[in-house]
Design a protein around this motif. Structure first.
Motif, PDB file in Angstrom:
ATOM      1  N   ASP A   1      12.452   6.847  -9.768  1.00 46.23           N
ATOM      2  CA  ASP A   1      12.563   7.501  -8.461  1.00 46.23           C
ATOM      3  C   ASP A   1      13.175   6.555  -7.433  1.00 46.23           C
ATOM      4  OD1 ASP A   1      11.440   9.810  -9.503  1.00 46.23           O
ATOM      5  OD2 ASP A   1       9.420   9.328  -8.806  1.00 46.23           O
ATOM      6  N   ALA A   2      12.797   5.283  -7.487  1.00 44.42           N
ATOM      7  CA  ALA A   2      13.351   4.292  -6.561  1.00 44.42           C
ATOM      8  C   ALA A   2      14.850   4.125  -6.799  1.00 44.42           C
ATOM      9  CB  ALA A   2      12.635   2.956  -6.726  1.00 44.42           C
ATOM     10  N   ILE A   3      15.247   4.035  -8.059  1.00 44.28           N
ATOM     11  CA  ILE A   3      16.663   3.864  -8.387  1.00 44.28           C
ATOM     12  C   ILE A   3      17.471   5.080  -7.944  1.00 44.28           C
ATOM     13  CG2 ILE A   3      18.280   3.690 -10.333  1.00 44.28           C
ATOM     14  CD1 ILE A   3      16.102   1.849 -11.643  1.00 44.28           C
ATOM     15  N   GLU A   4      16.945   6.272  -8.150  1.00 44.85           N
ATOM     16  CA  GLU A   4      17.634   7.490  -7.704  1.00 44.85           C
ATOM     17  C   GLU A   4      17.738   7.523  -6.184  1.00 44.85           C
ATOM     18  OE1 GLU A   4      19.467  11.354  -7.769  1.00 44.85           O
ATOM     19  OE2 GLU A   4      19.416   9.618  -9.083  1.00 44.85           O
ATOM     20  N   ASN A   5      16.678   7.139  -5.492  1.00 47.16           N
ATOM     21  CA  ASN A   5      16.684   7.100  -4.034  1.00 47.16           C
ATOM     22  C   ASN A   5      17.749   6.121  -3.537  1.00 47.16           C
ATOM     23  OD1 ASN A   5      15.896   6.522  -1.270  1.00 47.16           O
ATOM     24  ND2 ASN A   5      13.944   7.511  -1.742  1.00 47.16           N
ATOM     25  N   LEU A   6      17.812   4.939  -4.142  1.00 45.50           N
ATOM     26  CA  LEU A   6      18.818   3.947  -3.749  1.00 45.50           C
ATOM     27  C   LEU A   6      20.230   4.443  -4.031  1.00 45.50           C
ATOM     28  CD1 LEU A   6      16.979   0.758  -5.012  1.00 45.50           C
ATOM     29  CD2 LEU A   6      17.442   1.363  -2.620  1.00 45.50           C
TER      30      LEU A   6
ATOM     31  N   ASP B   1       6.632  -3.771  -8.971  1.00 44.90           N
ATOM     32  CA  ASP B   1       6.501  -2.410  -8.428  1.00 44.90           C
ATOM     33  C   ASP B   1       7.575  -2.148  -7.383  1.00 44.90           C
ATOM     34  OD1 ASP B   1       4.226  -1.842  -9.923  1.00 44.90           O
ATOM     35  OD2 ASP B   1       2.829  -2.188  -8.263  1.00 44.90           O
ATOM     36  N   TYR B   2       7.956  -0.900  -7.266  1.00 44.18           N
ATOM     37  CA  TYR B   2       8.818  -0.462  -6.169  1.00 44.18           C
ATOM     38  C   TYR B   2       7.930   0.194  -5.120  1.00 44.18           C
ATOM     39  CZ  TYR B   2      13.177  -1.243  -8.662  1.00 44.18           C
ATOM     40  OH  TYR B   2      14.239  -1.816  -9.312  1.00 44.18           O
ATOM     41  N   VAL B   3       8.203  -0.123  -3.857  1.00 47.26           N
ATOM     42  CA  VAL B   3       7.458   0.464  -2.747  1.00 47.26           C
ATOM     43  C   VAL B   3       8.435   0.969  -1.701  1.00 47.26           C
ATOM     44  CG1 VAL B   3       5.345  -0.901  -3.055  1.00 47.26           C
ATOM     45  CG2 VAL B   3       7.180  -1.818  -1.645  1.00 47.26           C
ATOM     46  N   ILE B   4       8.025   2.016  -0.991  1.00 47.63           N
ATOM     47  CA  ILE B   4       8.788   2.491   0.158  1.00 47.63           C
ATOM     48  C   ILE B   4       8.328   1.658   1.351  1.00 47.63           C
ATOM     49  CG2 ILE B   4       9.043   4.416   1.777  1.00 47.63           C
ATOM     50  CD1 ILE B   4      10.621   4.997  -0.581  1.00 47.63           C
ATOM     51  N   VAL B   5       9.286   1.073   2.075  1.00 47.03           N
ATOM     52  CA  VAL B   5       8.966   0.192   3.192  1.00 47.03           C
ATOM     53  C   VAL B   5       9.516   0.771   4.486  1.00 47.03           C
ATOM     54  CG1 VAL B   5       9.272  -2.130   4.141  1.00 47.03           C
ATOM     55  CG2 VAL B   5       8.980  -1.816   1.675  1.00 47.03           C
TER      56      VAL B   5
ATOM     57  N   GLU C   1       4.042   3.416   0.354  1.00 52.17           N
ATOM     58  CA  GLU C   1       3.801   4.186  -0.869  1.00 52.17           C
ATOM     59  C   GLU C   1       4.457   3.482  -2.047  1.00 52.17           C
ATOM     60  OE1 GLU C   1       4.783   8.673  -2.584  1.00 52.17           O
ATOM     61  OE2 GLU C   1       5.078   8.238  -0.480  1.00 52.17           O
ATOM     62  N   LYS C   2       3.829   3.560  -3.221  1.00 54.08           N
ATOM     63  CA  LYS C   2       4.456   3.060  -4.447  1.00 54.08           C
ATOM     64  C   LYS C   2       5.337   4.160  -5.021  1.00 54.08           C
ATOM     65  CE  LYS C   2       1.447   1.390  -7.386  1.00 54.08           C
ATOM     66  NZ  LYS C   2       0.511   0.601  -8.224  1.00 54.08           N
TER      67      LYS C   2
ATOM     68  N   ALA D   1      12.820   4.818   5.791  1.00 56.90           N
ATOM     69  CA  ALA D   1      12.044   3.970   4.880  1.00 56.90           C
ATOM     70  C   ALA D   1      12.896   3.784   3.632  1.00 56.90           C
ATOM     71  CB  ALA D   1      10.713   4.628   4.538  1.00 56.90           C
ATOM     72  N   VAL D   2      12.891   2.571   3.099  1.00 57.10           N
ATOM     73  CA  VAL D   2      13.730   2.277   1.947  1.00 57.10           C
ATOM     74  C   VAL D   2      12.891   1.727   0.803  1.00 57.10           C
ATOM     75  CG1 VAL D   2      15.834   1.882   3.263  1.00 57.10           C
ATOM     76  CG2 VAL D   2      14.284  -0.007   2.837  1.00 57.10           C
ATOM     77  N   PRO D   3      13.300   1.992  -0.433  1.00 60.11           N
ATOM     78  CA  PRO D   3      12.584   1.426  -1.576  1.00 60.11           C
ATOM     79  C   PRO D   3      12.991  -0.027  -1.783  1.00 60.11           C
ATOM     80  CG  PRO D   3      14.261   2.969  -2.322  1.00 60.11           C
ATOM     81  CD  PRO D   3      14.307   2.960  -0.831  1.00 60.11           C
TER      82      PRO D   3
END
Length: 73
Positions: free
Chosen positions: A57-62, A40-44, A51-52, A4-6
């Motif tokens: 957190d999204a930037i760190e995940n990316l 918003d950033y979501v995990i897809v 999930e939102k 799953a990606v943001p």
């Protein structure tokens, strides 16, 4: 294994949204996540937002995903 990606939501029409990462846009469903708004950033996963995420957190995940893919080159 599932991945799953943001993605950042850029447009919403009903239960469908356009979301993007690094200029690549995808049409996703937002049925499972409440109160999704543009920006918003979501995990897809498999075309569905699951999930939102907070922007930081999204930037760190990316960043971590990029680090792994760069290491595989």
């Amino acid at each position: 294994m599932c991945l799953a990606v943001p993605l950042k939501v850029v447009n919403i029409e009903g239960n469908t949204a356009q979301a993007e990462i690094e200029g690549v846009k995808r049409t996703i469903r937002i049925d499972f996540v409440k109160d999704v708004k543009v920006g918003d950033y979501v995990i897809v996963h498999a075309g569905f937002a699951i999930e939102k995420l907070k922007e930081e957190d999204a930037i760190e995940n990316l960043r971590l995903i990029k680090e792994v893919t760069d290491a595989l080159k």
